[in-house]
Design an enzyme around this catalytic site. Structure first.
Site, mmCIF file in Angstrom:
data_model
loop_
_atom_site.group_PDB
_atom_site.id
_atom_site.type_symbol
_atom_site.label_atom_id
_atom_site.label_comp_id
_atom_site.label_asym_id
_atom_site.label_seq_id
_atom_site.Cartn_x
_atom_site.Cartn_y
_atom_site.Cartn_z
ATOM 1 N N GLY A 1 -52.245 24.929 57.648
ATOM 2 C CA GLY A 1 -51.789 25.683 56.489
ATOM 3 C C GLY A 1 -50.653 24.949 55.788
ATOM 4 N N CYS A 2 -50.391 25.366 54.544
ATOM 5 C CA CYS A 2 -49.386 24.659 53.744
ATOM 6 C C CYS A 2 -47.985 24.846 54.297
ATOM 7 C CB CYS A 2 -49.472 25.119 52.283
ATOM 8 S SG CYS A 2 -49.448 26.909 52.072
#
Lengths: 345, 345, 345, 345
Positions: B148-149
């Site tokens: 995920g970012c």
């Protein structure tokens, strides 16, 4: 009442002009500026095109008391220290929006501002103008040191919990974010649009001069004098501050206690508003207004609270709070001259 | 090599198109979309006007292995779990940008995503694709769960300190801020321009599904399994993530040790860059690139470190890291297909 | 006076709430919404947290005349046509912010709005509420069709020149630019932040429904009925309209004549302000206010004038002008309830 | 090939660095700056952290020909005139991004730039580098005067119509809008974020130095030498230019003729893209790329065409077009070193 504004061409000063133009207790405004004296403010700021009495007068501290009944000073920090004493000597009531008179300890001022502190006589006289927390002192003050923008948001969100001893003060971490008007009206690299737009910047980590200002009040309401952690970000928006604040909740303290504390607090103050349970405020919802909106969440996994406060940095964080204090000092209704509603969207 | 992209019309998919169009190891791109099948991507996204092979194919997991040699899946979380197994069965190499296969413990997935977890068989197979930390596993993987970012930015900034046991893991607080492209391509209230512009929003406090993803790696590299505190903000900018991270430094650890740790770390990795001493990165300086830039400050007053990491959420936080992993899996140079320079300003 | 607002949850409605909350002639506000009836407006729009009387009432045209003394309708265009007649039948005074009653010719309405026009009886009754140009008609009107945002800016800038026959009407080209709040409160692709931010969009070229509205007034004040050229852009800002308007100056007309015309015009109207000679206004200088600021330049090389007018689309372009008209209709001072100063910066 | 960039710290220079770093025909870059000589560009611009050969060399026109094989000059207008002649004397190939050598008539330069024009000998030598229109001249040129940003967008959109004599040149009105990076890297009042954000500004109406540059090419391709009308706006975005252009269509010219002209034109050029019929481009769809996207509408009511062209001002409007010209001059593929896809969103 004839009211003067020193530093009328800065952002704090401009916002004072906006508010005081329509304040029911103000008969006449006089605008002062050393750098632009003699000019009309509407040629510099065309949004004021057509303003009455827009001429900028030179700042002469010996003449000001003859020209106005009350003074707001929005001069840069460092200037107030020498400008205001002759005016205060004459017994005039003054609200100073700069940092000079906020810190009671000279050594704090020297350490964090890297400047010579003002004469302690005037520092002692100055009441720290956090409207909701020093209300009675403000009412009777001759001089107000109007709080900084970040400290206002931080203290309004944390003091209710600290006063009731619900959180561990030594664990407080404040992650502060501000719109770029906080950097003032003078162009700079970090506020140059091509650099600031679509960008998030962080600055003065662990070095911001608002740290001792926050600690001064935090320590006043707690039994500890431990330092806090504080960092500041520049968000690509014009106005608004959001402080995201973390602290450990003391053992045995329940969510309910926190909630009741905040509810009672918001009920007592016109300009404090509480987000509904589990909700959080955004900065836009206070844009152009004097509100401080607060939300919070207690995370049982970590035993930490995340409390969030938002203000408009030029209003509750500067000119709005100053007008609130002006109302308290002069017996006007607390909301006089302050907009009932934020500008949205 | 013929490469397929599932979910080509989302932001992760679009960024993959941008990068893979010019990747020296990619001969042909095939774009898949269930909702827009049959249309040409250039009629939906005119920035791709003139693209070869822009036709959007229907997603049929049984046909994909006959059509392409390698698959990137940028389908929404929850879709990958059922879409990918038939493709994996055929032995095909896949990089999945969704959250489905990242969490090793089913109960974590259920608790935080509120969805049924995928078959553990595939979760076990999936390598968590944090390029700099699982490099060897990635090289030999059949399947990558691309991070995920927010976790990418958090872990790249914290793991060097955690691995060397320089900070107290139980005191970690991550204040994360993202540009609004992180919310995806589908219009919503919080991303509606009149609400999002000139506004700072906070959301999913203590409830973000990236929390267990961060903790999984943090706990892997430390002796504790204490939870962390994590909150997320929406900043009015298109791209960029900044994580401001706080932790207590272990007693006896010096600034010098921290500095040396970060310097050594940055030297080893092409896409990790360290700000000069006392400097901090801003998000714009990695815009459009695969870099993660890191800065830090050790505050002796509080014995806490403030570490800051910035990435482009669509690049290092999604498509860029996926292409990096693609390079690792296929023996291409690590930087193949990735821009040498951010877009600035 | 008890005042009702239909469509209170749209941007026009919200701005009316902001203004009328503090209007000295308004005793009580009643907010109507069909889609949100029964809810409190503050749960949808937290900037109104704490508002008195925030409950949203259902819209019943037969009950409204019993509940309020005066009605603002900010329903979407197409709804007003059927909603308002029963209310008007009862003799109630109404200001309608939608487009339904603005065009006097049914065929224009059909052609440009692609909808069935309202009963001509009510269209004839409606006074086009361009405050500065229909002042006397407005004072005596039962019903106002409040002008569109673009036409307001266009007409206020051009009519002084047209009325005095200084420009060739057939050569008028209006290049209009608006902030994105003009697109309304409902999320859409073109207003989705990742698409709208850092972007300039153009839309409805030669097809905007404001074209016949502008032409109707232009033709009224000139001897020609030639069409004009008009195009509209979406600028990445929340509020503000700038119309850049081009026309050939009639032979023999001097710069001086134009200047005198504009000066005289600005002197006669509180909300019209003229930029200093050779100066041009920017949208921010009217933000949150009811001003229309005008600048112009006569290019002797081309014999063309470039005239520029700016307004806040939600204020002078909608709610502000409506309140101005409300003041005219009820004998209040023209500026009652309207801010003296824009919000700047 | 060893390539030099003069003025590397301006926005044009920075964009050249971004592109030439990955250009297959460039072996080594040398960066020149008079104001920052001796510093490393990465300390000023941290997005270039880690760049090889980032040291800024002093600008010595007599040494440059010994140090590099080809020179891009991105010095400010007025500096090139004296800087480049000694370099050109040595026979070196140069692309100049400033305005000094663009106008063939000295009196135009004096009138619009208010500066002394360069020696006509070099002005005559300079080829106006509008890549698609002077292709053969560029291929054989020693020196290119790279076009201005607004003229590039204007000419690429209008010249196809002018060359075929489809529009009345004397009726051309260009309403130009630019992102704020067009104002350069030096902070200024109009680009100060609190003034520029959420604001639309108009400037240099009828006085922009790009007017004669546009007219020079327009007159070259038409039988008239009538002046055009041109005005420029600052839009709150970083990059992008949109020119909205109006002209009367000659009698007898059909929509079909215009369409065919544009289709044929777009087919011939890699970097010209045509919006689908009735569609219009937005600036974001060319962000970071060298494309010029064009849309248009013929309004039969007014007999006028509205043509719209968009470019990235730092790419097609500056560095991208310069690299395109560099490719033409050196026999590289036209697209070498230029991104295949814009950055979106």
């Amino acid at each position: 009442m004839n009211v003067g504004i020193v530093g009328a061409t800065g952002f704090g000063g401009l916002e004072l002009v906006r508010l005081l133009q329509q304040h029911p207790g103000v008969k006449k405004l006089t605008l002062y500026s050393s750098s632009k004296k003699g000019e009309s403010i509407e040629t510099i700021y065309p949004h004021l095109n057509g303003i009455k009495e827009g001429k900028l007068e030179d700042i002469d501290p010996y003449k000001i008391p003859e020209q106005v009944d009350f003074l707001f000073s929005s001069a840069p920090t460092g200037v107030s220290a020498s400008l205001l004493p002759p005016i205060l000597e004459r017994g005039m009531k003054v609200i100073d929006l700069a940092g000079d008179f906020r810190l009671k300890k000279s050594e704090d001022y020297q350490q964090w501002y890297k400047k010579e502190p003002p004469d302690p006589k005037w520092v002692d006289l100055a009441v720290y103008g956090l409207s909701e927390w020093n209300t009675d002192l403000i009412k009777n003050a001759q001089m107000i040191a109007n709080p900084g923008c970040y400290p206002t948001a931080a203290l309004l969100g944390l003091l209710p919990l600290i006063k009731k001893s619900l959180i561990e003060v030594s664990t407080i971490i404040i992650d502060a974010k501000s719109g770029i008007s906080g950097a003032g009206a003078v162009p700079s690299v970090s506020a140059h649009f091509p650099f600031a737009n679509d960008n998030l910047q962080i600055y003065k980590v662990n070095q911001h001069q608002h740290i001792p200002e926050i600690e001064q009040m935090v320590h006043h309401y707690s039994e500890t004098n431990k330092p806090i952690t504080f960092s500041t970000h520049l968000v690509p928006m014009t106005r608004g501050i959001m402080n995201t604040m973390y602290a450990e909740v003391k053992e045995g303290v329940s969510s309910k206690e926190i909630e009741e504390t905040y509810i009672e607090y918001a009920e007592q103050h016109d300009f404090i508003r509480l987000s509904p349970s589990q909700g959080f405020p955004s900065t836009r919802q206070v844009y152009g207004s004097n509100f401080c909106d607060i939300g919070w969440s207690f995370d049982h996994r970590t035993q930490r609270i995340t409390a969030v406060s938002v203000i408009d940095n030029l209003m509750k964080g500067a000119a709005g709070q100053a007008v609130h204090n002006f109302n308290l000092m002069n017996g006007f209704p607390e909301t006089a001259g302050l907009p009932a509603s934020p500008v949205f969207p």
